[in-house]
Structures are given as structure tokens and as C-alpha cells.
Scaffold this motif. Structure first.
Motif, mmCIF file in Angstrom:
data_model
loop_
_atom_site.group_PDB
_atom_site.id
_atom_site.type_symbol
_atom_site.label_atom_id
_atom_site.label_comp_id
_atom_site.label_asym_id
_atom_site.label_seq_id
_atom_site.Cartn_x
_atom_site.Cartn_y
_atom_site.Cartn_z
ATOM 1 N N SER A 69 -45.757 77.450 -96.434
ATOM 2 C CA SER A 69 -45.747 76.070 -96.372
ATOM 3 C C SER A 69 -47.049 75.521 -96.318
ATOM 4 N N LYS A 70 -47.454 75.152 -97.335
ATOM 5 C CA LYS A 70 -48.965 74.430 -97.453
ATOM 6 C C LYS A 70 -48.782 73.052 -96.739
ATOM 7 N N ASP A 71 -47.709 72.515 -96.805
ATOM 8 C CA ASP A 71 -47.848 71.166 -96.294
ATOM 9 C C ASP A 71 -46.556 71.124 -95.194
ATOM 10 N N SER A 72 -46.822 71.356 -94.166
ATOM 11 C CA SER A 72 -45.880 71.458 -92.996
ATOM 12 C C SER A 72 -46.187 70.249 -91.969
ATOM 13 N N ASP A 73 -46.366 69.109 -92.723
ATOM 14 C CA ASP A 73 -46.749 67.623 -91.710
ATOM 15 C C ASP A 73 -45.475 67.165 -91.487
ATOM 16 N N ASN A 74 -44.956 67.657 -89.895
ATOM 17 C CA ASN A 74 -43.637 66.887 -89.462
ATOM 18 C C ASN A 74 -44.358 65.817 -88.399
ATOM 19 N N ALA A 75 -44.237 64.701 -88.942
ATOM 20 C CA ALA A 75 -45.054 63.693 -88.373
ATOM 21 C C ALA A 75 -45.048 63.538 -86.926
ATOM 22 N N LEU A 76 -43.882 63.386 -86.163
ATOM 23 C CA LEU A 76 -43.958 63.248 -84.731
ATOM 24 C C LEU A 76 -44.699 64.428 -84.093
ATOM 25 N N GLU A 77 -44.057 65.600 -84.492
ATOM 26 C CA GLU A 77 -44.425 66.782 -83.563
ATOM 27 C C GLU A 77 -46.044 66.730 -83.948
ATOM 28 N N ASN A 78 -46.522 66.712 -85.097
ATOM 29 C CA ASN A 78 -47.975 66.825 -85.220
ATOM 30 C C ASN A 78 -48.807 65.807 -84.551
ATOM 31 N N ALA A 79 -48.150 64.451 -84.688
ATOM 32 C CA ALA A 79 -48.924 63.421 -83.991
ATOM 33 C C ALA A 79 -49.110 63.526 -82.438
ATOM 34 N N MET A 80 -47.966 64.181 -82.005
ATOM 35 C CA MET A 80 -48.008 64.211 -80.332
ATOM 36 C C MET A 80 -48.801 65.611 -80.061
ATOM 37 N N LEU A 81 -48.626 66.679 -80.664
ATOM 38 C CA LEU A 81 -49.506 67.855 -80.394
ATOM 39 C C LEU A 81 -51.196 67.687 -80.765
ATOM 40 N N LYS A 82 -51.342 66.922 -81.534
ATOM 41 C CA LYS A 82 -52.767 66.491 -81.859
ATOM 42 C C LYS A 82 -53.480 65.672 -80.574
ATOM 43 N N ALA A 83 -52.566 64.717 -80.119
ATOM 44 C CA ALA A 83 -52.987 63.928 -79.130
ATOM 45 C C ALA A 83 -53.198 64.826 -77.930
ATOM 46 N N ILE A 84 -52.189 65.468 -77.548
ATOM 47 C CA ILE A 84 -52.051 66.521 -76.349
ATOM 48 C C ILE A 84 -53.517 67.424 -76.222
ATOM 49 N N LYS A 85 -53.558 68.177 -77.531
ATOM 50 C CA LYS A 85 -54.420 68.986 -77.476
ATOM 51 C C LYS A 85 -55.861 68.457 -77.253
ATOM 52 N N SER A 86 -56.143 67.154 -77.824
ATOM 53 C CA SER A 86 -57.496 66.697 -77.951
ATOM 54 C C SER A 86 -57.626 66.157 -76.647
ATOM 55 N N GLN A 87 -56.866 65.441 -75.832
ATOM 56 C CA GLN A 87 -56.979 65.012 -74.697
ATOM 57 C C GLN A 87 -56.942 66.118 -73.406
ATOM 58 N N ALA A 88 -56.400 67.098 -73.650
ATOM 59 C CA ALA A 88 -56.388 68.506 -72.781
ATOM 60 C C ALA A 88 -57.658 68.993 -72.705
ATOM 61 N N ASN A 89 -58.236 69.153 -73.853
ATOM 62 C CA ASN A 89 -59.370 69.631 -74.173
ATOM 63 C C ASN A 89 -60.361 69.209 -72.948
ATOM 64 N N LYS A 90 -60.430 67.788 -72.661
ATOM 65 C CA LYS A 90 -61.299 67.187 -71.757
ATOM 66 C C LYS A 90 -61.163 67.597 -70.284
ATOM 67 N N LYS A 91 -59.835 68.280 -69.993
ATOM 68 C CA LYS A 91 -59.739 68.931 -68.625
ATOM 69 C C LYS A 91 -59.577 70.346 -68.597
ATOM 70 N N ASN A 92 -60.526 70.839 -69.840
ATOM 71 C CA ASN A 92 -60.585 72.419 -69.768
ATOM 72 C C ASN A 92 -59.582 73.018 -70.090
ATOM 73 N N TYR A 93 -58.212 72.371 -70.739
ATOM 74 C CA TYR A 93 -57.217 73.094 -71.093
ATOM 75 C C TYR A 93 -57.391 74.062 -72.551
ATOM 76 N N LYS A 94 -56.835 75.197 -72.465
ATOM 77 C CA LYS A 94 -57.055 76.058 -73.779
ATOM 78 C C LYS A 94 -55.630 76.381 -74.277
ATOM 79 N N TRP A 95 -55.689 76.847 -75.372
ATOM 80 C CA TRP A 95 -54.529 77.211 -76.136
ATOM 81 C C TRP A 95 -54.493 78.765 -76.555
ATOM 82 N N GLU A 96 -53.761 79.722 -75.953
ATOM 83 C CA GLU A 96 -53.770 81.202 -76.192
ATOM 84 C C GLU A 96 -53.634 81.398 -77.625
#
Length: 388
Positions: free
Chosen positions: A361-388
Motif C-alpha cells: 500500500s503506497k497510499d494508505s491515507d485513512n483520513a480520521l485515523e491518520n489525522a488523530m494519530l498525527k495530532a496525538i504524536k506531535s503533541q505527545a512529543n512535547k511531554k517526552n512520549y515516545k513510540w516503540e
């Protein structure tokens, strides 16, 4: 939203219907009162990721609700990899619906479907219970209500998010969205807005401003876009392991039988979309976020306050009635070992599945999923959250 809506995560609980006022033009309709569910405070000292999903359920949002149902498990799976200071944070999700004519006008056409919960089966059940109907969408009101009703706590390592999705002007209703944003800021809650439609139109109708005021993300998505599911050679084996996984649950207490039936029902709901969605749910069931200590002895035994001495004969499943405590412990331990082996196998196969999907899958842009995860990860980074 006047005629449309599909969105993500409003948690449904038991609904209460009231007759409309005799003088009301809608006295034939049943209006659903907002019902606040009392949350059980977490016993864990781990940090928590708290997500309140506020979904517009007016007529045109069917597509977004479908996205939420189809993408819930992939979102959960991704959040299971989060780390905060070497700890794995817990996940709690709350759901609200708003903008539906079947909801109580005096309450602002909104309803708490589910308070913060870590019961993934209940969350799934809530999503699959949502229906749409035309109505008035009051963003400021539903945000303010979620902020006041939910238990946000004040632990510094917690991540606290509101995701609100809709497609009508953000300014509607008597509660000014700027006032709601100030309250969010006071509670350290980040409001992320998801406009269902054209990006620039969302900006002109103040959805971006609503996000900016709490340092959240503004996103515009095509809510009618079908979720992309990619089949893999590992799917059948994972689903086969799911059947075996279900057999490791030892239901007990008043909730046991009903909860086991709910587990099976949500398996069926996931499969109702397609096999790939059912696979994603199975993967979620193999993660640390799928916890059922309220009705499963295998999970319950791991709780600090659990004691076999407190178990009554009437609470036990038929296969354990009349057994000694030693025999019950032995039975539960056997089921635990079976479960851990199955979960490891599912996790291993899922890694291979993910690699296969990434190549296919070159284009797996599932709109809601990607929008939410992008926001969560970018904001989590400010509190030193990491993803394994």
C-alpha cells in the motif's frame, strides 16, 4: 451540520428517553437526555492518554462514523506502543454525540455516550450504536460540557485531548467557543478540530481558530472516503488465533456472562466491515490495552486488590464451582499461559502483516485515523512520549 455527519469516537452508554413537551412542535419524537456516567477512578499510577471524542451525528456524518468504526482498532494498536518515562501509559476514551435532533434541546442537542473508559469492547459497542439525524451543532457547548463532566485529573504526565469533528460553523450556539477554549487551557486539555470538508472552508468557519486557541491541531478530512483495508497472507492465521484467545477468558461475577457475549458481539461487528478490520481488532486484543479485570479471572488476578479469599461460589463459572482455591488458581494460571502464548503469536504475525501492508500500500491515507494519530504524536512529543 444541517444534513450530514460521520465522526469518530462518541461513547454510547445507556440512553434515557423523555416525552417532548406537549406544546413542542416535536412532541412525537423521543428526546434523549444527557446521561452522565460515573467514572471509576484508575487505581494505576501510570500516566494516561485521555481522549474525548465529540462527534457530530447529524444527517450527513454517516461516512465519518463508518471511519470511526473501521479505524478504532488501528488507532488503539498504535497507541499501545506509546512510552512515557519507560512506562506504558493507559488509554481512556470518552464519547459524546452532538447535533442530532433526537437529542434533548434543553441539553444543547448533545449527549455523553460514554465517560472515560478503558473497556475497549464498550467503546466499540458505543460506536456501533450511533445513528444520525439532522440537527443543530453547538461546538462550544459540547466542548464545555465534556470539560466539566469528565474527570480529567491533574497528573502532569497525562496526555489530555479533545477531538471534535463536524462540518458546520464552529461559532454556533450560545456558548462561545473562545470561552470553552479558555476552560480547556485551564485544565491542560488540548482541543483538536477535525473539519469534514474543504480545508479553507474550515478555516473560514473558525475550526482552525478553535484548535489554535489551545495549541491543538486543525485538520480537514474527506469524511466520506472509504477506509483502505489491505488483506495479507497472515490474516486467516490471526483470526484463527482469535478464536483460541477467546477460550482463555474465565468469566466470573455478575458481569461475566454478559461481558463475554459483548466480546463476541464486537468480534462480529469488526468482521462485519471486513476481514482486515477483524484482524486489527484481534491485534488490539493481544495488546496491554485490552483489559477485562472486571469480569475475567485471568486479568482480575493481576490486580493488587484481588484475593481468591473474596471469591464466592456463586461468582464462579460452572467449570470452577466446587473446586478448591488451589484448583482454581491452577486453572487460571493454565489459561494465563495459553493467553500469553497466543498473544505473542498474534504480535509476531502482526509484525509480518504490517511489513506486507507497507510494501503493498503506497497510499494508505485513512483520513480520521491518520489525522488523530498525527495530532496525538506531535503533541505527545512535547511531554517526552515516545513510540516503540
Amino acid at each position: 451540520m444541517k444534513t450530514i455527519f460521520k465522526t469518530f469516537i462518541v461513547l454510547l452508554s445507556f440512553t434515557t428517553t423523555i416525552a417532548c413537551n406537549a406544546n413542542s412542535k416535536k412532541k412525537e419524537q423521543n428526546l434523549v437526555l444527557t446521561e452522565t456516567k460515573i467514572e471509576t477512578k484508575s487505581k494505576s499510577k501510570k500516566p494516561e492518554i485521555k481522549v474525548a471524542l465529540l462527534l457530530d451525528t447529524s444527517n450527513s456524518m454517516d461516512g465519518l462514523i463508518d471511519q470511526a468504526k473501521a479505524q478504532l482498532w488501528e488507532i488503539v494498536n498504535e497507541l499501545s506502543y506509546a512510552k512515557c518515562k519507560a512506562q506504558n501509559p493507559n488509554l481512556k476514551i470518552a464519547l459524546y454525540e452532538y447535533g442530532n435532533d433526537n437529542l434533548n434541546a434543553e441539553e444543547g442537542y448533545l449527549r455523553q455516550v460514554l465517560a472515560f473508559s478503558d473497556d475497549l469492547d464498550e467503546i466499540s459497542k458505543s460506536l456501533f450504536s450511533l445513528t444520525t439525524n439532522g440537527g443543530n451543532e453547538y461546538c462550544g457547548k459540547v466542548i464545555q460540557t465534556a470539560l466539566n463532566q469528565l474527570n480529567w485529573d491533574d497528573k502532569k504526565d497525562d496526555l489530555k485531548f479533545i477531538f471534535i469533528a463536524g462540518n458546520e460553523p464552529y461559532t454556533q450556539g450560545k456558548v462561545n467557543y473562545k470561552d470553552a477554549s479558555k476552560l480547556a487551557h485551564q485544565k491542560d486539555v488540548t482541543v483538536n478540530t477535525i473539519y469534514c470538508g474543504d480545508y479553507d472552508q474550515g478555516i473560514s468557519s473558525y475550526w482552525k481558530d478553535g484548535a489554535d486557541l489551545t495549541h491543538g491541531n486543525y485538520m480537514a478530512i474527506n469524511h466520506n472516503k472509504a477506509t483502505v483495508h489491505v488483506a495479507s497472507p497472515y490474516d486467516d492465521k490471526i483470526l484463527e488465533l482469535n478464536e483460541k484467545l477467546n477460550n482463555t477468558y474465565v468469566a466470573y461475577g455478575k458481569k461475566g456472562k454478559a461481558k463475554m457475549e459483548l466480546q463476541s458481539e464486537q468480534d462480529s461487528n469488526a468482521m462485519g466491515y471486513n476481514k482486515a478490520n477483524a484482524v486489527s481488532r484481534t491485534v488490539s486484543k493481544s495488546t496491554r490495552l485490552y483489559k477485562n479485570s472486571s469480569w475475567d479471572l485471568v486479568d482480575a488476578e493481576q490486580e493488587e486488590d484481588f484475593s481468591y479469599d473474596n471469591l464466592k461460589e456463586s461468582q464462579l463459572p460452572e467449570e470452577l464451582k466446587g473446586k478448591s482455591k488451589t484448583e482454581i488458581r491452577s486453572y487460571v494460571e493454565k489459561k494465563r499461559k495459553e493467553r500469553e502464548t497466543l498473544q505473542k503469536s498474534i504480535s509476531y504475525l502482526n509484525e509480518k502483516r504490517k511489513g506486507y501492508i507497507a510494501k503493498q500500500s503506497k497510499d494508505s491515507d485513512n483520513a480520521l485515523e491518520n489525522a488523530m494519530l498525527k495530532a496525538i504524536k506531535s503533541q505527545a512529543n512535547k511531554k517526552n512520549y515516545k513510540w516503540e
